[in-house]
Motif scaffolding. Sequence first.
Motif, PDB file in Angstrom:
ATOM      1  N   THR A 142     -83.299 -64.060  65.007  1.00 29.86           N
ATOM      2  CA  THR A 142     -82.356 -63.559  66.003  1.00 29.86           C
ATOM      3  C   THR A 142     -81.689 -62.271  65.552  1.00 29.86           C
ATOM      4  O   THR A 142     -81.633 -61.293  66.290  1.00 29.86           O
ATOM      5  CB  THR A 142     -81.230 -64.602  66.194  1.00 29.86           C
ATOM      6  N   PHE A 143     -81.176 -62.313  64.345  1.00 27.10           N
ATOM      7  CA  PHE A 143     -80.328 -61.213  63.914  1.00 27.10           C
ATOM      8  C   PHE A 143     -81.104 -59.918  63.802  1.00 27.10           C
ATOM      9  O   PHE A 143     -80.663 -58.859  64.263  1.00 27.10           O
ATOM     10  CB  PHE A 143     -79.657 -61.561  62.585  1.00 27.10           C
ATOM     11  N   SER A 144     -82.273 -59.988  63.197  1.00 27.71           N
ATOM     12  CA  SER A 144     -83.104 -58.801  63.049  1.00 27.71           C
ATOM     13  C   SER A 144     -83.540 -58.275  64.420  1.00 27.71           C
ATOM     14  O   SER A 144     -83.429 -57.080  64.701  1.00 27.71           O
ATOM     15  CB  SER A 144     -84.320 -59.146  62.194  1.00 27.71           C
ATOM     16  N   ALA A 145     -84.013 -59.165  65.261  1.00 30.71           N
ATOM     17  CA  ALA A 145     -84.505 -58.738  66.583  1.00 30.71           C
ATOM     18  C   ALA A 145     -83.378 -58.128  67.410  1.00 30.71           C
ATOM     19  O   ALA A 145     -83.531 -57.053  67.992  1.00 30.71           O
ATOM     20  CB  ALA A 145     -85.116 -59.937  67.310  1.00 30.71           C
ATOM     21  N   GLN A 146     -82.242 -58.799  67.431  1.00 34.35           N
ATOM     22  CA  GLN A 146     -81.140 -58.301  68.260  1.00 34.35           C
ATOM     23  C   GLN A 146     -80.597 -56.981  67.721  1.00 34.35           C
ATOM     24  O   GLN A 146     -80.196 -56.106  68.475  1.00 34.35           O
ATOM     25  CB  GLN A 146     -80.023 -59.339  68.337  1.00 34.35           C
ATOM     26  N   THR A 147     -80.583 -56.832  66.400  1.00 31.60           N
ATOM     27  CA  THR A 147     -80.070 -55.589  65.819  1.00 31.60           C
ATOM     28  C   THR A 147     -81.048 -54.447  66.054  1.00 31.60           C
ATOM     29  O   THR A 147     -80.653 -53.371  66.507  1.00 31.60           O
ATOM     30  CB  THR A 147     -79.827 -55.776  64.300  1.00 31.60           C
ATOM     31  N   LEU A 149     -83.363 -54.155  68.285  1.00 31.96           N
ATOM     32  CA  LEU A 149     -83.598 -53.857  69.698  1.00 31.96           C
ATOM     33  C   LEU A 149     -82.302 -53.650  70.471  1.00 31.96           C
ATOM     34  O   LEU A 149     -82.337 -53.408  71.667  1.00 31.96           O
ATOM     35  CB  LEU A 149     -84.426 -54.979  70.347  1.00 31.96           C
ATOM     36  N   LYS A 150     -81.178 -53.745  69.749  1.00 34.61           N
ATOM     37  CA  LYS A 150     -79.869 -53.488  70.360  1.00 34.61           C
ATOM     38  C   LYS A 150     -79.709 -54.302  71.644  1.00 34.61           C
ATOM     39  O   LYS A 150     -79.520 -53.766  72.736  1.00 34.61           O
ATOM     40  CB  LYS A 150     -79.764 -51.986  70.648  1.00 34.61           C
ATOM     41  N   THR A 151     -79.842 -55.581  71.482  1.00 38.81           N
ATOM     42  CA  THR A 151     -79.755 -56.463  72.637  1.00 38.81           C
ATOM     43  C   THR A 151     -79.094 -57.768  72.210  1.00 38.81           C
ATOM     44  O   THR A 151     -79.058 -58.084  71.019  1.00 38.81           O
ATOM     45  CB  THR A 151     -81.169 -56.763  73.200  1.00 38.81           C
ATOM     46  N   GLU A 152     -78.578 -58.493  73.182  1.00 41.74           N
ATOM     47  CA  GLU A 152     -78.030 -59.821  72.871  1.00 41.74           C
ATOM     48  C   GLU A 152     -78.927 -60.922  73.422  1.00 41.74           C
ATOM     49  O   GLU A 152     -78.548 -62.090  73.438  1.00 41.74           O
ATOM     50  CB  GLU A 152     -76.610 -59.934  73.426  1.00 41.74           C
ATOM     51  N   THR A 153     -80.092 -60.527  73.887  1.00 36.96           N
ATOM     52  CA  THR A 153     -81.036 -61.510  74.418  1.00 36.96           C
ATOM     53  C   THR A 153     -81.438 -62.488  73.322  1.00 36.96           C
ATOM     54  O   THR A 153     -81.572 -62.108  72.159  1.00 36.96           O
ATOM     55  CB  THR A 153     -82.302 -60.786  74.946  1.00 36.96           C
ATOM     56  N   LYS A 154     -81.632 -63.738  73.722  1.00 36.76           N
ATOM     57  CA  LYS A 154     -81.948 -64.769  72.722  1.00 36.76           C
ATOM     58  C   LYS A 154     -83.359 -64.593  72.162  1.00 36.76           C
ATOM     59  O   LYS A 154     -84.263 -64.151  72.863  1.00 36.76           O
ATOM     60  CB  LYS A 154     -81.835 -66.152  73.371  1.00 36.76           C
TER      61      LYS A 154
END
Length: 203
Positions: A142-147, A149-154
Amino acid sequence: MGIVSLPSSEMEPEKPTRSQVLTLEEVRKELGDCKRCKLHQTRRTIVFGEGNEKATLMFIGEGPGYDEDVQGRPFVGRAGQLLTKIIQSINLQREEVYIANIIKCRPPQNRNPEPDEIQSCNPFLRKQIQVIQPKIICALGTFSAQTLLKTETKITTLRGKFYDLEGIKVIPTYHPAFLLRNPDKKREVWEDMKKIAEWINNA
Ligand code: SF4
């Protein structure tokens, strides 16, 4: 597989000119005995990242844990051993890819990195990406992907799809530490890894 475009963000690697591209050794030297954020107070070692400077595939996790902090290497604990198996599952070895994290110092009690810590550390990850110029980045968890991609998507929604980050493909999947707690999710990671292997083989 469609490519999902996300809005441009400060997390994206800037496109440097050739003369601006350093080597990983130079980036490491510039990082020095980094005290740019408060995590330097509690870390034992800086976990810079390791692997092939010319890797096609780069893995980016969240941050160092206990074992990584002790050894100064990324993904060397139980989750790291699983990551090694995941890499081998697509007929690659650890030495052929590059492995890094969003932050380079272990947060106390393995808490999530805080925004100011990410902001301080991010320029160095960006420089590593600029040096390596991977074709594809696998964002672990989650953390890597959201950071990235600058998103809060799950992560459950993000995983298994390709995104574009300034010409580099990013595919999120579950973090190996999550898989240790949820072995039933290994199948989905295997599906994601097959997509990565297919993409690399057809590139
Ligand atoms: S986490 Fe990054 S910015 Fe913070 S002290 Fe460590 S290397 Fe420096």
